[in-house]
Design a protein around this motif. Structure first.
Motif, PDB file in Angstrom:
ATOM      1  N   PRO A 284      70.832  47.809  37.654  1.00 36.37           N
ATOM      2  CA  PRO A 284      69.964  47.838  36.468  1.00 36.37           C
ATOM      3  C   PRO A 284      70.717  47.477  35.177  1.00 36.37           C
ATOM      4  O   PRO A 284      70.170  46.803  34.308  1.00 36.37           O
ATOM      5  CB  PRO A 284      69.467  49.283  36.421  1.00 36.37           C
ATOM      6  N   GLU A 285      71.974  47.878  35.102  1.00 35.13           N
ATOM      7  CA  GLU A 285      72.757  47.555  33.904  1.00 35.13           C
ATOM      8  C   GLU A 285      72.977  46.052  33.785  1.00 35.13           C
ATOM      9  O   GLU A 285      72.957  45.493  32.691  1.00 35.13           O
ATOM     10  CB  GLU A 285      74.117  48.274  33.933  1.00 35.13           C
TER      11      GLU A 285
ATOM     12  N   LEU B 241      69.666  44.461  32.644  1.00 32.68           N
ATOM     13  CA  LEU B 241      69.474  44.717  31.220  1.00 32.68           C
ATOM     14  C   LEU B 241      70.419  43.862  30.382  1.00 32.68           C
ATOM     15  O   LEU B 241      70.016  43.268  29.379  1.00 32.68           O
ATOM     16  CB  LEU B 241      69.692  46.204  30.918  1.00 32.68           C
ATOM     17  N   SER B 242      71.658  43.763  30.797  1.00 28.63           N
ATOM     18  CA  SER B 242      72.635  42.950  30.089  1.00 28.63           C
ATOM     19  C   SER B 242      72.197  41.491  30.063  1.00 28.63           C
ATOM     20  O   SER B 242      72.301  40.813  29.034  1.00 28.63           O
ATOM     21  CB  SER B 242      74.000  43.086  30.749  1.00 28.63           C
TER      22      SER B 242
END
Length: 74
Positions: free
Chosen positions: A12-13, A16-17
């Protein structure tokens, strides 16, 4: 013999990034387009001050087209 299908999933990171980076790139492109538009408006103002109204009119027509392009793009 068939090879197994490999699928990669982003954390997820990472997703998002990636979204943030895409947004920032688009924002930078929009800033550059608006900055260019302002520069061209200053040029048009100088043409008007020099009583070059025909050239200024042509420039305004180009600016309208450019503004429409920016609007469609963003």
């Amino acid at each position: 013999m068939s090879s197994p299908k490999i699928t990669y999933r982003l954390a997820p990171e990472e997703v998002l990034s990636s979204l943030i980076n895409d947004h920032l790139e688009e924002k930078q492109q929009l800033f550059q387009a608006v900055n260019n538009l302002v520069h061209q408006l200053h040029h048009t103002q100088m043409l008007l001050e020099q009583n070059k109204s025909q050239e200024a009119l042509l420039t305004v027509e180009q600016l309208v087209c450019y503004g429409e392009t920016i609007t469609r793009q963003f």
